[in-house]
Design a protein around this motif. Sequence first.
Motif, PDB file in Angstrom:
ATOM      1  N   LEU A  34      37.633  26.112  37.639  1.00 17.62           N
ATOM      2  CA  LEU A  34      38.978  25.635  36.587  1.00 17.62           C
ATOM      3  C   LEU A  34      39.825  27.424  36.589  1.00 17.62           C
ATOM      4  CD1 LEU A  34      36.088  26.696  33.525  1.00 17.62           C
ATOM      5  CD2 LEU A  34      37.411  24.629  34.464  1.00 17.62           C
ATOM      6  N   TYR A  35      39.418  28.341  36.841  1.00 17.91           N
ATOM      7  CA  TYR A  35      40.472  29.162  37.729  1.00 17.91           C
ATOM      8  C   TYR A  35      40.723  30.097  38.721  1.00 17.91           C
ATOM      9  CZ  TYR A  35      44.154  33.309  37.471  1.00 17.91           C
ATOM     10  OH  TYR A  35      44.525  34.177  37.971  1.00 17.91           O
ATOM     11  N   PRO A  36      41.146  29.574  39.754  1.00 10.92           N
ATOM     12  CA  PRO A  36      42.161  29.246  39.785  1.00 10.92           C
ATOM     13  C   PRO A  36      42.143  27.531  39.786  1.00 10.92           C
ATOM     14  CG  PRO A  36      41.677  30.316  42.561  1.00 10.92           C
ATOM     15  CD  PRO A  36      40.561  30.828  41.255  1.00 10.92           C
ATOM     16  N   ALA A  37      42.974  27.104  39.261  1.00  8.93           N
ATOM     17  CA  ALA A  37      42.832  24.499  39.583  1.00  8.93           C
ATOM     18  C   ALA A  37      42.682  24.075  40.892  1.00  8.93           C
ATOM     19  CB  ALA A  37      43.202  24.413  38.331  1.00  8.93           C
ATOM     20  N   VAL A  38      43.321  24.785  41.900  1.00 10.74           N
ATOM     21  CA  VAL A  38      43.635  23.890  42.522  1.00 10.74           C
ATOM     22  C   VAL A  38      43.922  24.609  44.034  1.00 10.74           C
ATOM     23  CG1 VAL A  38      45.352  23.134  41.380  1.00 10.74           C
ATOM     24  CG2 VAL A  38      46.402  24.587  42.461  1.00 10.74           C
ATOM     25  N   ALA A  39      43.384  26.219  44.075  1.00 10.57           N
ATOM     26  CA  ALA A  39      43.656  26.963  45.299  1.00 10.57           C
ATOM     27  C   ALA A  39      42.284  27.046  45.338  1.00 10.57           C
ATOM     28  CB  ALA A  39      43.614  28.416  44.826  1.00 10.57           C
ATOM     29  N   ASP A  40      42.382  27.013  47.582  1.00  6.12           N
ATOM     30  CA  ASP A  40      40.373  27.120  48.006  1.00  6.12           C
ATOM     31  C   ASP A  40      40.331  28.695  47.660  1.00  6.12           C
ATOM     32  OD1 ASP A  40      41.267  24.671  49.044  1.00  6.12           O
ATOM     33  OD2 ASP A  40      42.545  25.416  50.712  1.00  6.12           O
ATOM     34  N   ARG A  41      40.757  29.708  48.206  1.00  2.00           N
ATOM     35  CA  ARG A  41      40.735  30.719  47.473  1.00  2.00           C
ATOM     36  C   ARG A  41      40.768  31.090  46.426  1.00  2.00           C
ATOM     37  NH1 ARG A  41      38.396  33.046  52.253  1.00  2.00           N
ATOM     38  NH2 ARG A  41      38.970  32.224  53.730  1.00  2.00           N
ATOM     39  N   ALA A  42      40.024  32.403  46.244  1.00  2.00           N
ATOM     40  CA  ALA A  42      39.331  32.908  45.039  1.00  2.00           C
ATOM     41  C   ALA A  42      41.004  33.964  44.430  1.00  2.00           C
ATOM     42  CB  ALA A  42      39.172  34.148  43.876  1.00  2.00           C
ATOM     43  N   GLU A  43      41.448  34.147  43.103  1.00  2.00           N
ATOM     44  CA  GLU A  43      42.551  34.812  43.207  1.00  2.00           C
ATOM     45  C   GLU A  43      42.183  36.601  42.518  1.00  2.00           C
ATOM     46  OE1 GLU A  43      46.737  33.881  41.546  1.00  2.00           O
ATOM     47  OE2 GLU A  43      45.353  32.569  42.180  1.00  2.00           O
ATOM     48  N   TRP A  44      43.200  37.180  42.973  1.00  2.00           N
ATOM     49  CA  TRP A  44      42.557  38.579  42.634  1.00  2.00           C
ATOM     50  C   TRP A  44      42.991  39.088  41.479  1.00  2.00           C
ATOM     51  CZ3 TRP A  44      40.503  42.844  45.157  1.00  2.00           C
ATOM     52  CH2 TRP A  44      40.889  43.986  44.960  1.00  2.00           C
ATOM     53  N   ILE A  45      42.566  39.402  41.133  1.00  7.87           N
ATOM     54  CA  ILE A  45      43.353  40.288  39.619  1.00  7.87           C
ATOM     55  C   ILE A  45      43.227  42.123  39.361  1.00  7.87           C
ATOM     56  CG2 ILE A  45      42.455  38.174  38.098  1.00  7.87           C
ATOM     57  CD1 ILE A  45      39.451  40.344  37.213  1.00  7.87           C
ATOM     58  N   VAL A  46      43.846  42.708  39.249  1.00  7.86           N
ATOM     59  CA  VAL A  46      43.808  44.190  38.833  1.00  7.86           C
ATOM     60  C   VAL A  46      42.485  44.285  37.370  1.00  7.86           C
ATOM     61  CG1 VAL A  46      45.779  44.350  39.560  1.00  7.86           C
ATOM     62  CG2 VAL A  46      45.332  44.019  37.009  1.00  7.86           C
ATOM     63  N   ALA A  47      42.136  45.863  38.425  1.00  5.93           N
ATOM     64  CA  ALA A  47      41.463  46.361  36.608  1.00  5.93           C
ATOM     65  C   ALA A  47      42.225  46.278  35.594  1.00  5.93           C
ATOM     66  CB  ALA A  47      40.563  47.592  37.155  1.00  5.93           C
ATOM     67  N   SER A  48      41.756  45.726  34.244  1.00  2.29           N
ATOM     68  CA  SER A  48      41.778  45.084  33.193  1.00  2.29           C
ATOM     69  C   SER A  48      40.924  44.355  32.422  1.00  2.29           C
ATOM     70  CB  SER A  48      43.804  45.123  33.063  1.00  2.29           C
ATOM     71  OG  SER A  48      44.020  43.758  33.562  1.00  2.29           O
ATOM     72  N   GLU A  49      42.121  43.914  30.738  1.00  2.00           N
ATOM     73  CA  GLU A  49      41.815  43.344  30.132  1.00  2.00           C
ATOM     74  C   GLU A  49      42.774  42.099  30.298  1.00  2.00           C
ATOM     75  OE1 GLU A  49      38.780  42.696  26.422  1.00  2.00           O
ATOM     76  OE2 GLU A  49      40.797  43.077  25.985  1.00  2.00           O
ATOM     77  N   GLN A  50      42.638  41.030  30.606  1.00  2.64           N
ATOM     78  CA  GLN A  50      43.401  40.225  30.157  1.00  2.64           C
ATOM     79  C   GLN A  50      43.561  38.540  30.053  1.00  2.64           C
ATOM     80  OE1 GLN A  50      44.371  39.562  34.892  1.00  2.64           O
ATOM     81  NE2 GLN A  50      43.291  41.019  34.798  1.00  2.64           N
ATOM     82  N   ASP A  51      44.291  38.001  29.411  1.00  2.65           N
ATOM     83  CA  ASP A  51      44.154  36.636  29.510  1.00  2.65           C
ATOM     84  C   ASP A  51      44.660  35.861  30.724  1.00  2.65           C
ATOM     85  OD1 ASP A  51      43.452  37.005  27.098  1.00  2.65           O
ATOM     86  OD2 ASP A  51      45.651  36.776  26.141  1.00  2.65           O
TER      87      ASP A  51
END
Lengths: 163, 248
Positions: B163-180
């Motif tokens: 579902l997220y990322p919807a099309v990539a082969d690898r995970a998406e990097w997120i920063v430490a936070s609460e985020q939509d």
Amino acid sequence: MESGRSRVAELYGRYGPAVYRRCLRLLRDREAARDATQEVFMRLVKDMARLEDRENVLPWIYRVATNHCLNLIRSDRRHGEAVPSDELSLAAPETSDYPTRSLARDVLARFDEGTQAVAIGVLVDGMEHEELAQALGISRKTVERRLGRFLTAARKLLIGAGS
Amino acid sequence: MTARCPSDLSLESHLLDPEHSPIAAHVYGCARCTERLDRMRREGEDFARNVFPLTVDAIERAAARPPWWRRPAFVLPLPAFAAVAAVLLLVRPAGPPDDYVGVKGDAGGLGLTLFTAGPSGVAPLRDGDSIRASAAVRFRVRSSAGCHLWIVSIDDSRTVSRLYPAVADRAEWIVASEQDLPGGAVLDGRLGPERIYALCTPHSLVWPAVESAVRAAAARPASVRAPAPLSDLPPGASWHSLLLEKRP
């Protein structure tokens, strides 16, 4: 192609057709293939060094485009959108009727993308195991294992469908 | 010509450099391959005429765009960041907000909340909530550390979907936070349970590994509702899950 374009545009002109053809082959829809080509290449240009590596770039492009398009097909199916009726045909149209192709699609849809990529690579694209392993960035053993798993399960499904 | 015909990938390579092509002898003597090459050339011309002109600007913009961590919004002066952080610490309530949804599998300071539109507006979903089978959902994640994030789901047919990322082969990097998270997902319309996982790892995890871990956790019948813990994940991995019951 236009002259005086940037290096990015040159590389797009050189390798874009391969991406487009791959997307066209998997998606069977020109509009969808055009959009997918753009999306794939927008990802590829994030790694210019790899895109400039003439020796190894094609398998990488093939892999990214294949994964992207399989994911699109899966996502369309998941979201209930219409998919082209003969997408991912497992046999050439002249050698199989529609029910056969439809059955092949249904069988294929039961597998994860990794297995789908192997099944399509070997059974549709006619790739050698070694070549496919290189293109998908996996070992030859993994190709053989996934293909074996696919064929075993597909045979069971097809026997069930035929009885 | 009896030798096995080369693959599409080999023909692509041949088209790029016919003079040094190891399959040249075959393709020039093979009617089928000649036909395939003709078709590929026509598709290449289609690309040059109808695809390249429409898309090249977007490609160039994408190439010129710096990665998100180098974009101006993320290059605020350090004192400004410190001031913002101090204000957040002062105004942030000590307990979780009213719409916080505590869910199974909490580990490593990772939280996942799903939102969907209801009769009284957008509302968070709680673990086990019923939801229209074709509803659209959005994701909010809370992570105490930067990590590579996957949001995936599994249903009772053991179909695992990214579902997220919807099309990539690898995970998406997120920063430490609460985020939509950008975008969202539309459920597939099938009735029954669907478990949504947020999975964070210090190093990027490829999709097959994620898919395998999630599928293994739901190996027993009906275990989407009560799955085993995710296993075979790298050190430092944390995950969170939420069960949805899809109804008509």
